[in-house]
Design a protein around this motif. Structure first.
Motif, PDB file in Angstrom:
ATOM      1  N   ARG A  10       0.855  -1.185   0.000  1.00  0.00           N
ATOM      2  CA  ARG A  10       0.000   0.000   0.000  1.00  0.00           C
ATOM      3  C   ARG A  10       0.889   1.232   0.000  1.00  0.00           C
ATOM      4  O   ARG A  10       1.964   1.237   0.622  1.00  0.00           O
ATOM      5  CB  ARG A  10      -0.925   0.022   1.213  1.00  0.00           C
ATOM      6  N   PRO A  11       0.487   2.313  -0.670  1.00  0.00           N
ATOM      7  CA  PRO A  11       1.350   3.504  -0.748  1.00  0.00           C
ATOM      8  C   PRO A  11       1.582   4.124   0.626  1.00  0.00           C
ATOM      9  O   PRO A  11       0.731   4.079   1.509  1.00  0.00           O
ATOM     10  CB  PRO A  11       0.561   4.447  -1.672  1.00  0.00           C
ATOM     11  N   GLU A  12       2.755   4.731   0.756  1.00  0.00           N
ATOM     12  CA  GLU A  12       3.178   5.288   2.041  1.00  0.00           C
ATOM     13  C   GLU A  12       2.235   6.371   2.550  1.00  0.00           C
ATOM     14  O   GLU A  12       2.001   6.480   3.757  1.00  0.00           O
ATOM     15  CB  GLU A  12       4.596   5.854   1.894  1.00  0.00           C
ATOM     16  N   PHE A  13       1.647   7.181   1.647  1.00  0.00           N
ATOM     17  CA  PHE A  13       0.842   8.310   2.101  1.00  0.00           C
ATOM     18  C   PHE A  13      -0.402   7.856   2.882  1.00  0.00           C
ATOM     19  O   PHE A  13      -0.967   8.638   3.653  1.00  0.00           O
ATOM     20  CB  PHE A  13       0.433   9.195   0.921  1.00  0.00           C
ATOM     21  N   LEU A  14      -0.820   6.611   2.733  1.00  0.00           N
ATOM     22  CA  LEU A  14      -1.986   6.119   3.460  1.00  0.00           C
ATOM     23  C   LEU A  14      -1.701   5.958   4.956  1.00  0.00           C
ATOM     24  O   LEU A  14      -2.633   5.816   5.749  1.00  0.00           O
ATOM     25  CB  LEU A  14      -2.453   4.784   2.875  1.00  0.00           C
ATOM     26  N   GLY A  15      -0.424   5.993   5.320  1.00  0.00           N
ATOM     27  CA  GLY A  15      -0.061   5.868   6.730  1.00  0.00           C
ATOM     28  C   GLY A  15       0.237   7.199   7.402  1.00  0.00           C
ATOM     29  O   GLY A  15       0.632   7.235   8.571  1.00  0.00           O
ATOM     30  N   ARG A  16       0.039   8.301   6.707  1.00  0.00           N
ATOM     31  CA  ARG A  16       0.317   9.612   7.297  1.00  0.00           C
ATOM     32  C   ARG A  16      -0.799  10.005   8.271  1.00  0.00           C
ATOM     33  O   ARG A  16      -1.976   9.853   7.969  1.00  0.00           O
ATOM     34  CB  ARG A  16       0.448  10.667   6.206  1.00  0.00           C
ATOM     35  N   ARG A  17      -0.399  10.534   9.434  1.00  0.00           N
ATOM     36  CA  ARG A  17      -1.364  10.915  10.458  1.00  0.00           C
ATOM     37  C   ARG A  17      -1.006  12.281  11.048  1.00  0.00           C
ATOM     38  O   ARG A  17       0.175  12.650  11.142  1.00  0.00           O
ATOM     39  CB  ARG A  17      -1.394   9.885  11.596  1.00  0.00           C
ATOM     40  N   SER A  18      -2.038  13.014  11.457  1.00  0.00           N
ATOM     41  CA  SER A  18      -1.855  14.296  12.147  1.00  0.00           C
ATOM     42  C   SER A  18      -2.747  14.302  13.392  1.00  0.00           C
ATOM     43  O   SER A  18      -3.893  13.840  13.344  1.00  0.00           O
ATOM     44  CB  SER A  18      -2.245  15.476  11.254  1.00  0.00           C
ATOM     45  N   LEU A  19      -2.204  14.832  14.492  1.00  0.00           N
ATOM     46  CA  LEU A  19      -2.961  14.949  15.739  1.00  0.00           C
ATOM     47  C   LEU A  19      -3.332  16.406  15.968  1.00  0.00           C
ATOM     48  O   LEU A  19      -2.472  17.283  15.954  1.00  0.00           O
ATOM     49  CB  LEU A  19      -2.135  14.438  16.918  1.00  0.00           C
ATOM     50  N   ILE A  20      -4.627  16.644  16.163  1.00  0.00           N
ATOM     51  CA  ILE A  20      -5.158  17.996  16.358  1.00  0.00           C
ATOM     52  C   ILE A  20      -5.839  18.074  17.713  1.00  0.00           C
ATOM     53  O   ILE A  20      -6.558  17.144  18.103  1.00  0.00           O
ATOM     54  CB  ILE A  20      -6.186  18.345  15.258  1.00  0.00           C
ATOM     55  N   GLU A  21      -5.610  19.153  18.435  1.00  0.00           N
ATOM     56  CA  GLU A  21      -6.323  19.375  19.697  1.00  0.00           C
ATOM     57  C   GLU A  21      -7.475  20.346  19.475  1.00  0.00           C
ATOM     58  O   GLU A  21      -7.286  21.418  18.901  1.00  0.00           O
ATOM     59  CB  GLU A  21      -5.396  19.927  20.781  1.00  0.00           C
ATOM     60  N   PHE A  22      -8.653  19.947  19.916  1.00  0.00           N
ATOM     61  CA  PHE A  22      -9.851  20.775  19.847  1.00  0.00           C
ATOM     62  C   PHE A  22     -10.212  21.266  21.238  1.00  0.00           C
ATOM     63  O   PHE A  22     -10.173  20.492  22.205  1.00  0.00           O
ATOM     64  CB  PHE A  22     -11.043  19.957  19.326  1.00  0.00           C
ATOM     65  N   LYS A  23     -10.617  22.539  21.333  1.00  0.00           N
ATOM     66  CA  LYS A  23     -11.197  23.071  22.563  1.00  0.00           C
ATOM     67  C   LYS A  23     -12.538  23.705  22.200  1.00  0.00           C
ATOM     68  O   LYS A  23     -12.580  24.634  21.386  1.00  0.00           O
ATOM     69  CB  LYS A  23     -10.285  24.117  23.207  1.00  0.00           C
ATOM     70  N   ILE A  24     -13.606  23.167  22.776  1.00  0.00           N
ATOM     71  CA  ILE A  24     -14.941  23.710  22.520  1.00  0.00           C
ATOM     72  C   ILE A  24     -15.664  23.874  23.846  1.00  0.00           C
ATOM     73  O   ILE A  24     -15.314  23.229  24.848  1.00  0.00           O
ATOM     74  CB  ILE A  24     -15.766  22.807  21.574  1.00  0.00           C
ATOM     75  N   ARG A  25     -16.669  24.728  23.846  1.00  0.00           N
ATOM     76  CA  ARG A  25     -17.468  24.950  25.060  1.00  0.00           C
ATOM     77  C   ARG A  25     -18.925  24.548  24.844  1.00  0.00           C
ATOM     78  O   ARG A  25     -19.791  24.898  25.643  1.00  0.00           O
ATOM     79  CB  ARG A  25     -17.375  26.413  25.502  1.00  0.00           C
TER      80      ARG A  25
END
Length: 226
Positions: free
Chosen positions: A164-179
């Protein structure tokens, strides 16, 4: 009734009232956080018999992990089925109402496919208010969420699997703050931004932190945490 008997009865009544008042003065409500796994529902009952956070809580009591826990608690708000992380459970109805009716900050960690940058248009889209229709109102009535605080935390590469192509394993972690806690709010924001959600995880509710509480376990909150 003699005067002495009347005095004795008065003493008994006075002591009884004082003991009753003292009991409620020291009556400690029990509040816990539970690390909810994926695939578990937040409501009390499910007609399909699927596992709920109440099943997990009752199991922890039965296994001796939560000594002194009350027989009946209520979940404070909800996490959808596939979302993991912190959920508060308490037998204090006033606290439950105070938390659900106040704009407490909720923090989530969101894992998406791809490598994002801090100035990526997708990040900007995640911050912008989301438009939705409230059920039970006129079709033309539109409501908007408040802007979310969004921060890119890190990026990494996972093994995408054989052939499987390498780009399928790319990940990003995002922090959300909501009220707010609109139904599937973060999932809808991620979808609108054109991103693929891999994992949604709540790590904090106001001052209460999940920290390193293991998955599927619960612990009682200390007074200073509330």
């Amino acid at each position: 009734i003699t005067c002495l008997e009347s005095m004795r009865r008065a003493v008994v009544v006075t002591v009884g009232v004082a003991a009753h008042q003292a009991y409620f003065a020291v009556r400690a409500f029990c509040t816990y956080i539970l690390h909810k796994p994926a695939g578990v529902l937040s409501q009390r009952n499910d007609f399909m018999g699927r596992e709920t956070v109440y099943d997990i809580f009752d199991s922890l009591i039965a296994r001796g992990f939560l000594p002194g826990a009350p027989k009946r608690v209520g979940a404070v708000g909800r996490l959808d089925k596939e979302t993991t992380g912190l959920i508060v459970m308490t037998d204090d109805r006033e606290l439950n109402y105070a938390i659900t009716s106040s704009p407490l900050e909720k923090r989530y960690e969101v894992t998406v496919c791809g490598h994002l940058s801090r100035d990526d248009l997708s990040i900007k889209s995640l911050r912008e208010p989301y438009r939705y229709h409230r059920k039970g109102t006129n079709a033309g009535e539109e409501l908007w969420t408040n802007p979310a605080e969004v921060q890119l935390m890190r990026r990494w590469q996972e093994d995408p699997g054989p052939k499987r192509p390498e780009f399928l394993g790319r990940r990003s972690l995002i922090e959300f703050k909501i009220r707010e806690g609109k139904n599937r709010q973060i999932r809808r924001l991620v979808h609108r931004a054109g991103l693929t959600l891999m994992h949604l995880h709540r790590i904090a509710l106001g001052p209460v932190l999940l920290d390193d509480l293991p998955l599927g376990l619960a612990r009682r909150l200390r007074n200073e945490e509330l």
